[in-house]
Design a protein around this motif. Structure first.
Motif, PDB file in Angstrom:
ATOM      1  N   MET A 404       0.830  -1.208   0.000  1.00 51.30           N
ATOM      2  CA  MET A 404       0.000   0.000   0.000  1.00 51.30           C
ATOM      3  C   MET A 404       0.863   1.256   0.000  1.00 51.30           C
ATOM      4  O   MET A 404       0.455   2.294  -0.536  1.00 51.30           O
ATOM      5  CB  MET A 404      -0.955   0.007   1.195  1.00 51.30           C
ATOM      6  CG  MET A 404      -2.095  -1.000   1.067  1.00 51.30           C
ATOM      7  SD  MET A 404      -3.017  -0.851  -0.487  1.00 51.30           S
ATOM      8  CE  MET A 404      -3.653   0.829  -0.347  1.00 51.30           C
ATOM      9  N   ASP A 405       2.051   1.162   0.572  1.00 52.10           N
ATOM     10  CA  ASP A 405       2.983   2.293   0.487  1.00 52.10           C
ATOM     11  C   ASP A 405       3.353   2.546  -0.971  1.00 52.10           C
ATOM     12  O   ASP A 405       3.441   3.695  -1.417  1.00 52.10           O
ATOM     13  CB  ASP A 405       4.237   2.031   1.317  1.00 52.10           C
ATOM     14  CG  ASP A 405       3.975   2.096   2.821  1.00 52.10           C
ATOM     15  OD1 ASP A 405       2.927   2.646   3.214  1.00 52.10           O
ATOM     16  OD2 ASP A 405       4.829   1.604   3.591  1.00 52.10           O
ATOM     17  N   MET A 407       1.479   1.753  -3.532  1.00 46.37           N
ATOM     18  CA  MET A 407       0.270   2.278  -4.185  1.00 46.37           C
ATOM     19  C   MET A 407       0.117   3.773  -3.915  1.00 46.37           C
ATOM     20  O   MET A 407      -0.361   4.535  -4.764  1.00 46.37           O
ATOM     21  CB  MET A 407      -0.970   1.524  -3.696  1.00 46.37           C
ATOM     22  CG  MET A 407      -0.985   0.037  -4.043  1.00 46.37           C
ATOM     23  SD  MET A 407      -1.036  -0.304  -5.811  1.00 46.37           S
ATOM     24  CE  MET A 407      -2.743   0.134  -6.184  1.00 46.37           C
ATOM     25  N   ASN A 408       0.534   4.218  -2.731  1.00 42.27           N
ATOM     26  CA  ASN A 408       0.372   5.621  -2.324  1.00 42.27           C
ATOM     27  C   ASN A 408       1.634   6.461  -2.530  1.00 42.27           C
ATOM     28  O   ASN A 408       1.670   7.637  -2.132  1.00 42.27           O
ATOM     29  CB  ASN A 408      -0.057   5.686  -0.850  1.00 42.27           C
ATOM     30  CG  ASN A 408      -1.420   5.039  -0.626  1.00 42.27           C
ATOM     31  OD1 ASN A 408      -2.317   5.159  -1.460  1.00 42.27           O
ATOM     32  ND2 ASN A 408      -1.579   4.344   0.500  1.00 42.27           N
ATOM     33  N   LYS A 410       4.653   6.157  -1.118  1.00 41.40           N
ATOM     34  CA  LYS A 410       5.283   6.472   0.165  1.00 41.40           C
ATOM     35  C   LYS A 410       6.382   5.456   0.467  1.00 41.40           C
ATOM     36  O   LYS A 410       6.163   4.249   0.363  1.00 41.40           O
ATOM     37  CB  LYS A 410       4.212   6.423   1.267  1.00 41.40           C
ATOM     38  CG  LYS A 410       4.751   6.563   2.676  1.00 41.40           C
ATOM     39  CD  LYS A 410       3.626   6.290   3.683  1.00 41.40           C
ATOM     40  CE  LYS A 410       4.163   6.241   5.103  1.00 41.40           C
ATOM     41  NZ  LYS A 410       3.109   5.865   6.074  1.00 41.40           N
ATOM     42  N   SER A 428      11.834   3.715  -2.520  1.00 41.37           N
ATOM     43  CA  SER A 428      10.681   3.970  -3.376  1.00 41.37           C
ATOM     44  C   SER A 428      10.889   3.165  -4.647  1.00 41.37           C
ATOM     45  O   SER A 428      11.850   3.394  -5.387  1.00 41.37           O
ATOM     46  CB  SER A 428      10.571   5.457  -3.718  1.00 41.37           C
ATOM     47  OG  SER A 428       9.618   5.634  -4.761  1.00 41.37           O
ATOM     48  N   ARG A 442       0.561  -0.584 -10.564  1.00 44.25           N
ATOM     49  CA  ARG A 442      -0.469  -0.068  -9.650  1.00 44.25           C
ATOM     50  C   ARG A 442      -1.876  -0.408 -10.167  1.00 44.25           C
ATOM     51  O   ARG A 442      -2.750  -0.804  -9.394  1.00 44.25           O
ATOM     52  CB  ARG A 442      -0.312   1.446  -9.472  1.00 44.25           C
ATOM     53  CG  ARG A 442       0.893   1.834  -8.607  1.00 44.25           C
ATOM     54  CD  ARG A 442       0.909   3.330  -8.300  1.00 44.25           C
ATOM     55  NE  ARG A 442       1.970   3.648  -7.359  1.00 44.25           N
ATOM     56  CZ  ARG A 442       3.172   4.129  -7.689  1.00 44.25           C
ATOM     57  NH1 ARG A 442       3.468   4.366  -8.975  1.00 44.25           N
ATOM     58  NH2 ARG A 442       4.083   4.369  -6.770  1.00 44.25           N
ATOM     59  N   GLN A 446      -4.495  -2.906  -8.228  1.00 43.51           N
ATOM     60  CA  GLN A 446      -5.853  -2.442  -7.922  1.00 43.51           C
ATOM     61  C   GLN A 446      -6.877  -3.475  -8.404  1.00 43.51           C
ATOM     62  O   GLN A 446      -7.819  -3.822  -7.687  1.00 43.51           O
ATOM     63  CB  GLN A 446      -6.114  -1.088  -8.606  1.00 43.51           C
ATOM     64  CG  GLN A 446      -7.332  -0.348  -8.071  1.00 43.51           C
ATOM     65  CD  GLN A 446      -7.157   0.137  -6.642  1.00 43.51           C
ATOM     66  OE1 GLN A 446      -6.153   0.743  -6.297  1.00 43.51           O
ATOM     67  NE2 GLN A 446      -8.135  -0.145  -5.796  1.00 43.51           N
ATOM     68  N   ASN A 458      -1.144  -3.564   3.165  1.00 41.64           N
ATOM     69  CA  ASN A 458       0.210  -3.172   3.555  1.00 41.64           C
ATOM     70  C   ASN A 458       0.904  -4.263   4.360  1.00 41.64           C
ATOM     71  O   ASN A 458       2.055  -4.108   4.759  1.00 41.64           O
ATOM     72  CB  ASN A 458       0.181  -1.864   4.368  1.00 41.64           C
ATOM     73  CG  ASN A 458       1.258  -0.895   3.886  1.00 41.64           C
ATOM     74  OD1 ASN A 458       1.637  -0.908   2.722  1.00 41.64           O
ATOM     75  ND2 ASN A 458       1.751  -0.049   4.785  1.00 41.64           N
TER      76      ASN A 458
END
Length: 523
Positions: A404-405, A407-408, A410, A428, A442, A446, A458
């Motif tokens: 999820m990091d 995906m975002n 981060k 990253s 990504r 999804q 995550n």
């Protein structure tokens, strides 16, 4: 009397002999309990589409008779010590099975392998994992048995048109694999079992007069009048009726040699991406609909695919070489690169599940590498692998990020436990992957999260890079003769030539090339 029937039972019932026999008798309408019933399982598969998980069985039932299972094939390996030789470059599945087929055809296989025998390879694998030292000729890709030896040992393929899958499976059983591979819908052997099996195949070849030369790297091809006569390695020369080129998808030196000598090769589609690692418990929970796996169900696999659009181009994103209860391993073949792959032991008893998640690459996507001609895809691979190594610290530590990091966008402050022994470095992944790669991944993740509720979390992490899914180069051959389109007596074979993808299909292609060579040039 023999009857063929299909039944569907709960996992617990399948392993309860009395209940299984009762079910068989009921389906056949046998009410006399004195009837003697025996059976042989022909096919076995798991149906987990609903909450009530079933195991499907196809049985040959023997009523009042004793079953005689017996192998379907008789393998007639001849003594070929004094027979005409055939050179095989590479001791992976294609090379080894080409060697076995030549024994049956009465020709002498001489197998040349740049790596070490399967036992000696272990020390070099330990050096990668513990000391981050990559031996370019002995690693997870190179050595006796090829990349398949230290892998999950998956044996399922859709390549029925290549040959007889059951014949390949029975050859594996003959050399030590369990009979289960003959009946399971998705058979596998396991990385702990494969080395012994591979060494047994070696012994069959040697006992019948074949030769296998380890640590023998081919450095040139002997070609005269558009016909291959043999190969050279250091100070040795090997000549024969023909050459079967079975070098695997990572033998970059062979692609470069062919290109340098003006022998026709071409770029082909392939795929690259990352590995994703979940806990096996989480995957089981999703796939088995919350039903505890218990002792009767195996660790669950999954298969996922989605179509993505970027820059008006549609490309697939899909799971590749999913390893339930497995490990992520370092599959680099040279210092200064990081490559990851997956494997599982026979029991698939690791607490981790991992899979490649890769993006399809078409030849039109290689425009930036045009100057490398047919080696364009190879150079794209190299660039990604070297970048992964540099960003992760120039060791075999792999770049990683929680799902999820990623995906975002981060950077992960902490990473999860992992099966990857050399360790992970939090980065990253956008720094490793190109913008279009990251965007497509990504989109794919999804879509996968919608298909498998709980997959997008995550509590999973992506590890880079999975870049050796298949060869980025094809060595073209005639569709009928399997001979190279330009060089006579040269038979490009299996994964390294762009014609197979996995242990079974590579083995079948190796057999097919051996048969064609013997048919055309055998004495």
């Amino acid at each position: 009397m023999i009857k063929n029937i299909k039944i569907s039972l709960s996992p617990e019932a399948v392993y309860n002999t009395l209940l299984l026999i009762f079910t068989v008798k009921s389906q056949l309408g046998l009410t006399d309990y004195s009837d003697s019933v025996n059976f042989i399982v022909r096919k076995r598969s798991i149906d987990a589409r609903s909450r009530e998980i079933k195991i499907n069985l196809e049985l040959d039932v023997f009523i009042g008779e004793t079953p005689v299972p017996g192998p379907a094939y008789h393998f007639d390996f001849k003594n070929v010590a004094s027979k005409p030789p055939v050179i095989i470059v590479g001791a992976g599945p294609a090379g080894l099975f080409a060697g076995l087929k030549l024994l049956e055809l009465g020709l002498k296989p001489i197998i040349l392998e740049q790596g070490k025998d399967v036992q000696s390879r272990r020390r070099d694998l330990a050096a990668i994992n513990k000391d981050h030292i990559v031996n370019p000729t002995s690693n997870y890709c190179f050595g006796e048995g090829g990349a398949g030896t230290y892998s999950d040992g998956k044996l399922y393929t859709r390549s029925n048109k290549r040959g007889d899958i059951k014949r390949i499976l029975e050859l594996l059983v003959l050399h030590g694999a369990l009979n289960d591979i003959l009946i399971d819908a998705h058979p596998h052997i396991g990385t702990n079992k494969l080395p012994k099996l591979v060494s047994n195949i070696r012994e069959t070849i040697l006992v019948h007069g074949g030769e296998i030369h380890f640590e023998t790297k081919v450095d040139d091809l002997i070609i005269k009048d558009s016909e291959i006569k043999g190969v050279t390695s250091s100070s040795s020369t090997f000549e024969g009726l023909g050459v079967i080129l079975a070098t695997g998808h990572s033998a970059r030196d062979i692609f470069e040699l062919l290109h340098h000598k003006g022998i026709h090769i071409e770029a082909k589609p392939f795929a690259m991406g990352v590995r994703i690692e979940h806990s096996q418990e989480l995957i089981d929970n999703i796939q088995y609909h919350g039903t505890p796996r218990g002792k009767y169900l195996p660790p669950s696999p999954y298969t996922l695919a989605a179509q993505t659009i970027f820059d008006k181009k549609q490309r697939g994103v899909f799971s590749f070489c999913m390893c339930p209860g497995g490990f992520i391993v370092p599959a680099a073949t040279a210092p200064g690169e990081v490559v990851v792959n997956g494997m599982s032991p026979s029991k698939r008893d690791s607490k981790f599940a991992n899979s490649g998640i890769v993006v399809a690459i078409e030849t039109e996507d290689l425009a930036a590498y045009q100057k490398f001609g047919p080696l364009a895809g190879l150079m794209m691979q190299k660039e990604l692998e070297q970048k992964a190594c540099l960003i992760a610290g120039c060791t075999q530590s792999a770049p990683a990020q929680r799902m999820m990091d990623f995906m975002n966008g981060k950077v992960s402050s902490t990473l999860l436990d992992t099966s990857y022994i050399p360790g992970l470095t939090s980065v990253s992944m956008d720094e490793v992957l190109s913008f279009d790669f990251a965007t497509r991944l990504r989109e794919g993740f999804q879509a996968f999260g919608q298909k498998m509720k709980g997959y997008l979390t995550n509590e999973a992490q992506i590890v880079g890079v999975e870049s050796r899914t298949s060869s980025p180069v094809r060595v073209p051959r005639d569709k009928t003769s399997l001979e190279h389109v330009q060089i006579k007596r040269l038979f490009p074979c299996a994964e390294g030539a762009g014609y197979a993808g996995g242990i079974v299909s590579a083995a079948m292609d190796g057999e097919a090339c051996a048969e064609k060579l013997a048919e055309m040039y055998g004495i």
